[in-house]
Motif scaffolding. Sequence first.
Motif, PDB file in Angstrom:
ATOM      1  N   ALA A  48       0.835  -1.206   0.000  1.00 54.71           N
ATOM      2  CA  ALA A  48       0.000   0.000   0.000  1.00 54.71           C
ATOM      3  C   ALA A  48       0.870   1.257   0.000  1.00 54.71           C
ATOM      4  O   ALA A  48       0.584   2.224  -0.717  1.00 54.71           O
ATOM      5  CB  ALA A  48      -0.937   0.004   1.205  1.00 54.71           C
ATOM      6  N   VAL A  49       1.947   1.246   0.788  1.00 54.79           N
ATOM      7  CA  VAL A  49       2.872   2.391   0.817  1.00 54.79           C
ATOM      8  C   VAL A  49       3.563   2.531  -0.540  1.00 54.79           C
ATOM      9  O   VAL A  49       3.705   3.642  -1.060  1.00 54.79           O
ATOM     10  CB  VAL A  49       3.902   2.245   1.960  1.00 54.79           C
ATOM     11  CG1 VAL A  49       5.011   3.284   1.840  1.00 54.79           C
ATOM     12  CG2 VAL A  49       3.213   2.350   3.313  1.00 54.79           C
ATOM     13  N   ARG A  50       3.969   1.403  -1.109  1.00 60.58           N
ATOM     14  CA  ARG A  50       4.639   1.447  -2.418  1.00 60.58           C
ATOM     15  C   ARG A  50       3.729   2.073  -3.465  1.00 60.58           C
ATOM     16  O   ARG A  50       4.152   2.913  -4.261  1.00 60.58           O
ATOM     17  CB  ARG A  50       5.068   0.050  -2.850  1.00 60.58           C
ATOM     18  CG  ARG A  50       5.811   0.058  -4.167  1.00 60.58           C
ATOM     19  CD  ARG A  50       6.316  -1.296  -4.571  1.00 60.58           C
ATOM     20  NE  ARG A  50       6.999  -1.197  -5.845  1.00 60.58           N
ATOM     21  CZ  ARG A  50       7.405  -2.226  -6.551  1.00 60.58           C
ATOM     22  NH1 ARG A  50       7.235  -3.451  -6.085  1.00 60.58           N
ATOM     23  NH2 ARG A  50       7.999  -2.038  -7.701  1.00 60.58           N
ATOM     24  N   GLU A  51       2.459   1.660  -3.453  1.00 62.65           N
ATOM     25  CA  GLU A  51       1.509   2.215  -4.416  1.00 62.65           C
ATOM     26  C   GLU A  51       1.240   3.693  -4.139  1.00 62.65           C
ATOM     27  O   GLU A  51       1.254   4.518  -5.046  1.00 62.65           O
ATOM     28  CB  GLU A  51       0.200   1.430  -4.359  1.00 62.65           C
ATOM     29  CG  GLU A  51      -0.818   1.906  -5.378  1.00 62.65           C
ATOM     30  CD  GLU A  51      -2.087   1.090  -5.329  1.00 62.65           C
ATOM     31  OE1 GLU A  51      -3.159   1.678  -5.565  1.00 62.65           O
ATOM     32  OE2 GLU A  51      -2.031  -0.123  -5.057  1.00 62.65           O
ATOM     33  N   SER A  52       1.025   4.032  -2.879  1.00 66.57           N
ATOM     34  CA  SER A  52       0.737   5.414  -2.502  1.00 66.57           C
ATOM     35  C   SER A  52       1.891   6.349  -2.871  1.00 66.57           C
ATOM     36  O   SER A  52       1.661   7.433  -3.397  1.00 66.57           O
ATOM     37  CB  SER A  52       0.465   5.478  -1.000  1.00 66.57           C
ATOM     38  OG  SER A  52       0.331   6.804  -0.565  1.00 66.57           O
ATOM     39  N   GLY A  53       3.101   5.906  -2.568  1.00 70.04           N
ATOM     40  CA  GLY A  53       4.266   6.748  -2.833  1.00 70.04           C
ATOM     41  C   GLY A  53       4.908   6.548  -4.184  1.00 70.04           C
ATOM     42  O   GLY A  53       5.881   7.216  -4.511  1.00 70.04           O
ATOM     43  N   GLN A  54       4.366   5.604  -4.949  1.00 74.77           N
ATOM     44  CA  GLN A  54       4.892   5.286  -6.281  1.00 74.77           C
ATOM     45  C   GLN A  54       6.383   4.957  -6.228  1.00 74.77           C
ATOM     46  O   GLN A  54       7.171   5.411  -7.058  1.00 74.77           O
ATOM     47  CB  GLN A  54       4.602   6.424  -7.246  1.00 74.77           C
ATOM     48  CG  GLN A  54       3.130   6.714  -7.390  1.00 74.77           C
ATOM     49  CD  GLN A  54       2.832   7.913  -8.257  1.00 74.77           C
ATOM     50  OE1 GLN A  54       3.725   8.603  -8.733  1.00 74.77           O
ATOM     51  NE2 GLN A  54       1.560   8.174  -8.455  1.00 74.77           N
ATOM     52  N   TYR A  55       6.767   4.145  -5.227  1.00 74.12           N
ATOM     53  CA  TYR A  55       8.162   3.758  -5.084  1.00 74.12           C
ATOM     54  C   TYR A  55       8.502   2.691  -6.118  1.00 74.12           C
ATOM     55  O   TYR A  55       7.685   1.806  -6.401  1.00 74.12           O
ATOM     56  CB  TYR A  55       8.445   3.251  -3.663  1.00 74.12           C
ATOM     57  CG  TYR A  55       8.255   4.338  -2.635  1.00 74.12           C
ATOM     58  CD1 TYR A  55       9.204   5.342  -2.492  1.00 74.12           C
ATOM     59  CD2 TYR A  55       7.121   4.397  -1.844  1.00 74.12           C
ATOM     60  CE1 TYR A  55       9.022   6.370  -1.576  1.00 74.12           C
ATOM     61  CE2 TYR A  55       6.926   5.408  -0.932  1.00 74.12           C
ATOM     62  CZ  TYR A  55       7.885   6.400  -0.806  1.00 74.12           C
ATOM     63  OH  TYR A  55       7.703   7.409   0.089  1.00 74.12           O
ATOM     64  N   PRO A  56       9.704   2.747  -6.681  1.00 73.19           N
ATOM     65  CA  PRO A  56      10.060   1.786  -7.732  1.00 73.19           C
ATOM     66  C   PRO A  56      10.226   0.346  -7.231  1.00 73.19           C
ATOM     67  O   PRO A  56      10.007  -0.585  -7.988  1.00 73.19           O
ATOM     68  CB  PRO A  56      11.381   2.322  -8.292  1.00 73.19           C
ATOM     69  CG  PRO A  56      11.916   3.241  -7.251  1.00 73.19           C
ATOM     70  CD  PRO A  56      10.737   3.742  -6.468  1.00 73.19           C
ATOM     71  N   THR A  57      10.592   0.184  -5.958  1.00 73.12           N
ATOM     72  CA  THR A  57      10.795  -1.172  -5.444  1.00 73.12           C
ATOM     73  C   THR A  57      10.119  -1.336  -4.087  1.00 73.12           C
ATOM     74  O   THR A  57       9.877  -0.356  -3.373  1.00 73.12           O
ATOM     75  CB  THR A  57      12.299  -1.501  -5.264  1.00 73.12           C
ATOM     76  OG1 THR A  57      12.822  -0.691  -4.207  1.00 73.12           O
ATOM     77  CG2 THR A  57      13.094  -1.284  -6.544  1.00 73.12           C
ATOM     78  N   THR A  58       9.877  -2.581  -3.742  1.00 76.06           N
ATOM     79  CA  THR A  58       9.331  -2.908  -2.427  1.00 76.06           C
ATOM     80  C   THR A  58      10.328  -2.516  -1.339  1.00 76.06           C
ATOM     81  O   THR A  58       9.939  -2.041  -0.274  1.00 76.06           O
ATOM     82  CB  THR A  58       9.002  -4.412  -2.356  1.00 76.06           C
ATOM     83  OG1 THR A  58       8.030  -4.696  -3.366  1.00 76.06           O
ATOM     84  CG2 THR A  58       8.451  -4.809  -1.008  1.00 76.06           C
TER      85      THR A  58
END
Length: 172
Positions: A48-58
């Motif tokens: 959810a954080v990865r999607e919210s922040g649009q981070y490239p990796t887990t």
Amino acid sequence: MTTTAQTPRTMIPAPQRPVPVRPTAREEDDGHRGHRNGNRDWRELIAAVRESGQYPTTADAERVTRIVLSALGGHVTGDESVALARTLPREAARVLASQIPATRPQSAQEFVDTVAARIEGATPATARWDVSSVLGVLPKLIGDDLTDRVLSQLPSGYALLFGRAELAPRTS
């Protein structure tokens, strides 16, 4: 004729496989998510954080999540800290609960600046993004009531970091 004494052989037992621990029926049915389901919910939080922040990796999302939750852990105390730790996934609860309480409240901007200092190469703008990416997913996970209680402990300005509007008090 030479004889040699036989050396006794030592047998090293093979390691036993760990027995998977399953939640009890009560834990599965009691309506509490997060803490009880450990790794799965930690992965869901990170996703959810990865999607919210649009981070490239887990790994990026997990690093930011740990930093933000550790910073938050020093500012949420008492019953709200216990309730928050109980509601969050086990790993998130550990990160949050392992912090020493802050000696003084920080404004939302000071909080963001503290997080920026912990993230290599961060600017105030990127740190605000990181903080909002983590704290913004918490209300859905912990519920409105607990979010309100946590925000009531923090100085004004934090509501925006949690993805909520914060109304200014009325002046007469």
